[in-house]
Design an enzyme around this catalytic site. Structure first.
Site, PDB file in Angstrom:
ATOM      1  N   HIS A 141       0.967  -1.114   0.180  1.00 57.33           N
ATOM      2  CA  HIS A 141       0.184   0.069  -0.022  1.00 57.33           C
ATOM      3  C   HIS A 141       0.947   1.283   0.054  1.00 57.33           C
ATOM      4  CE1 HIS A 141      -3.400  -2.864   0.663  1.00 57.33           C
ATOM      5  NE2 HIS A 141      -2.906  -3.116   1.851  1.00 57.33           N
ATOM      6  N   ARG A 151       0.263  19.144   1.753  1.00 59.75           N
ATOM      7  CA  ARG A 151       1.595  19.338   1.556  1.00 59.75           C
ATOM      8  C   ARG A 151       2.136  18.912   0.294  1.00 59.75           C
ATOM      9  NH1 ARG A 151       3.183  14.067   1.213  1.00 59.75           N
ATOM     10  NH2 ARG A 151       1.906  12.643   2.530  1.00 59.75           N
TER      11      ARG A 151
END
Length: 216
Positions: A11, A70
């Site tokens: 993942h 971000r």
């Protein structure tokens, strides 16, 4: 615009590219995703660089996963196709300056791919391979960008993300970008630790990847 991050292990992203190679990609679908991203940012009054992550189903429907407030690891490939320095823009916005362009001013060109070079062993289920980098030779040339803080003699710790560098390429077409990445990977030399470079080299020759017919 969008980045495809479907190539993962455990993942975590390993390869990213833009534009999306998926046959499901249409200008209308990308516009819908963009509109959702803008609505999500406006809903929380967000200002600065950010990325909205979405999961696409086989039928082309998509679902909101999260928003990263971000710059992300794969931001260089967006820079390569748009010509915009996202780090510079983030600093300018933080200083209170307005954006100097609108969405219609941004015209993407070409195709970009990023391979995350990790200190890990693909043959043993991508186990981390910490240690000292004894030799480091990175590729270069037109359309090749290697973002890294690694150097000969540095230690890759077992306590942090084992990222060595972000190897990116740009070319006018996806087929040319894949060829350029194959060449760049073949010139990348790391000794003293194991890396996932063999995985990326194999991936660049995998028929399903080359055809753009892949998913998570």
């Amino acid at each position: 615009y969008e980045r495809d991050c479907s190539i993962q292990r455990r993942h975590q992203k390993v390869l990213e590219e833009t534009p999306t190679p998926s046959p499901a990609r249409t200008p209308e679908l990308i516009a819908q995703m963009g509109a959702v991203a803008v609505r999500a940012a406006k809903a929380v009054g967000y200002v600065s660089a950010g990325t909205v992550e979405l999961l696409m189903a086989e039928d082309g429907s998509f679902y909101f996963l999260e928003m990263n407030t971000r710059l992300q690891v794969e931001h260089p490939i967006t820079e390569l196709i748009t010509g915009i320095d996202l780090v510079r823009e983030q600093v300018r916005i933080a200083a209170g300056e307005p954006l100097g362009y609108g969405q219609d001013d941004i015209v993407p060109r070409g195709h970009a791919i990023q391979c995350r070079v990790y200190a890990e062993a693909p043959a043993t289920n991508f186990l981390p391979s910490p240690g000292r980098i004894e030799v480091l030779r990175t590729p270069s040339g037109p359309g090749v960008r290697d973002d890294s803080g690694a150097y000969e003699g540095c230690e890759i710790s077992s306590y942090y993300d084992p990222l060595v560098s972000k190897l990116c390429v740009w070319a006018p077409t996806r087929a040319q970008a894949i060829e350029r990445m194959r060449r760049a990977l073949s010139e990348y030399v790391v000794a003293g630790i194991e890396t996932n470079l063999p995985f990326h080299i194999a991936l660049m020759r995998e028929p399903e990847f080359v055809a753009g017919d892949y998913d998570t």
